[in-house]
Design a protein around this motif. Structure first.
Motif, PDB file in Angstrom:
ATOM      1  N   TRP A 183      54.833  34.346 -47.347  1.00 38.66           N
ATOM      2  CA  TRP A 183      54.102  33.888 -46.305  1.00 38.66           C
ATOM      3  C   TRP A 183      54.854  34.487 -44.864  1.00 38.66           C
ATOM      4  O   TRP A 183      54.216  34.695 -43.743  1.00 38.66           O
ATOM      5  CB  TRP A 183      54.286  32.074 -46.119  1.00 38.66           C
ATOM      6  N   SER A 184      56.136  33.980 -44.853  1.00 34.42           N
ATOM      7  CA  SER A 184      56.987  34.575 -43.595  1.00 34.42           C
ATOM      8  C   SER A 184      56.697  36.058 -43.189  1.00 34.42           C
ATOM      9  O   SER A 184      56.927  36.456 -41.977  1.00 34.42           O
ATOM     10  CB  SER A 184      58.451  34.174 -44.052  1.00 34.42           C
ATOM     11  N   VAL A 222      52.537  26.282 -47.809  1.00 37.10           N
ATOM     12  CA  VAL A 222      52.699  26.918 -49.176  1.00 37.10           C
ATOM     13  C   VAL A 222      52.516  25.868 -50.436  1.00 37.10           C
ATOM     14  O   VAL A 222      52.657  26.450 -51.416  1.00 37.10           O
ATOM     15  CB  VAL A 222      54.162  27.455 -48.904  1.00 37.10           C
ATOM     16  N   PRO A 277      55.770  28.278 -42.623  1.00 37.36           N
ATOM     17  CA  PRO A 277      55.160  27.925 -43.499  1.00 37.36           C
ATOM     18  C   PRO A 277      54.770  26.508 -43.736  1.00 37.36           C
ATOM     19  O   PRO A 277      53.664  26.063 -44.012  1.00 37.36           O
ATOM     20  CB  PRO A 277      55.472  28.497 -44.876  1.00 37.36           C
ATOM     21  N   THR A 297      57.162  31.362 -50.085  1.00 39.00           N
ATOM     22  CA  THR A 297      57.735  31.155 -48.760  1.00 39.00           C
ATOM     23  C   THR A 297      57.834  32.438 -48.091  1.00 39.00           C
ATOM     24  O   THR A 297      57.635  32.584 -46.713  1.00 39.00           O
ATOM     25  CB  THR A 297      58.641  30.070 -48.664  1.00 39.00           C
TER      26      THR A 297
END
Length: 199
Positions: free
Chosen positions: A161-162, A173, A169, A158
């Motif tokens: 992704w951020s 994810v 996300p 996560t």
């Protein structure tokens, strides 16, 4: 992957695994029977004291293991703020954090081999039904070990992704988290085979 036992040895390492698991089961049952935020807050404080009794390094490790829970805490808090049930939100949050912290404490202070031995003894009455106690015990111990590892892996994915996208996300994810879980399971299986399997 096969062990999350803390390298910092504290007083709880010397307690029998059965005593710790039984105490955790009783304490967790008590948490779910308790509805008062005050009582749950005192329970959380007592759990924090357990960690602090092991020293700063041990307590910080325990705090890091709770990090993956914060998204769930925020969702629960936001929902109860929206519904106006402040006491209920506090109770759910304290219960969740304390229960996971207690499980982590037992995990950090108990060797995997000791945990397997306890579960194997508990599973022995199931042997006449065709269930191998050793394999069942190993499966239960690995589930306990893998839960915090999987939560931590999900938090890492996560965060990654951020760092690369402004979008939340959410479900995106799930696929990489599932693949990471399968990869970790495969590595754990290889490690078990290299050590002679489940016996």
């Amino acid at each position: 992957m096969l062990t999350l036992t803390s390298p910092v040895e504290i007083w709880a390492h010397r307690l029998p695994a059965g005593v710790k698991l039984a105490a955790m089961a009783l304490a967790t049952t008590g948490l779910f029977l308790m509805g008062s935020p005050l009582g749950l807050g005192l329970s959380a404080l007592a759990t924090a004291t357990l960690y602090l009794a092991g020293g700063g390094g041990f307590a910080m490790t325990g705090l890091r293991l709770l990090r993956p829970l914060w998204p769930f805490v925020l969702v629960v808090a936001a929902w109860h703020l929206w519904t106006g049930d402040f006491a209920g939100g506090a109770a759910v949050t304290l219960r969740m954090l304390t229960a996971v912290a207690l499980a982590n404490f037992v995990t950090m202070t108990t060797r995997l081999s000791d945990m397997i031995a306890i579960f194997q003894g508990l599973a022995r009455p199931l042997a006449p039904f065709g269930l191998a106690p050793r394999r069942l015990a190993l499966a239960m111990a690995l589930v306990i070990r893998f839960i915090p590892v999987m939560l931590d892996r999900l938090a890492q994915i996560t965060d990654a992704w951020s760092a690369r996208s402004a979008r939340r996300p959410r479900w995106r994810v799930l696929v990489p988290a599932t693949l990471a879980a399968l990869d970790d399971a495969d590595r754990a299986a290889e490690a078990l085979r290299a050590r002679g399997g489940t016996g």
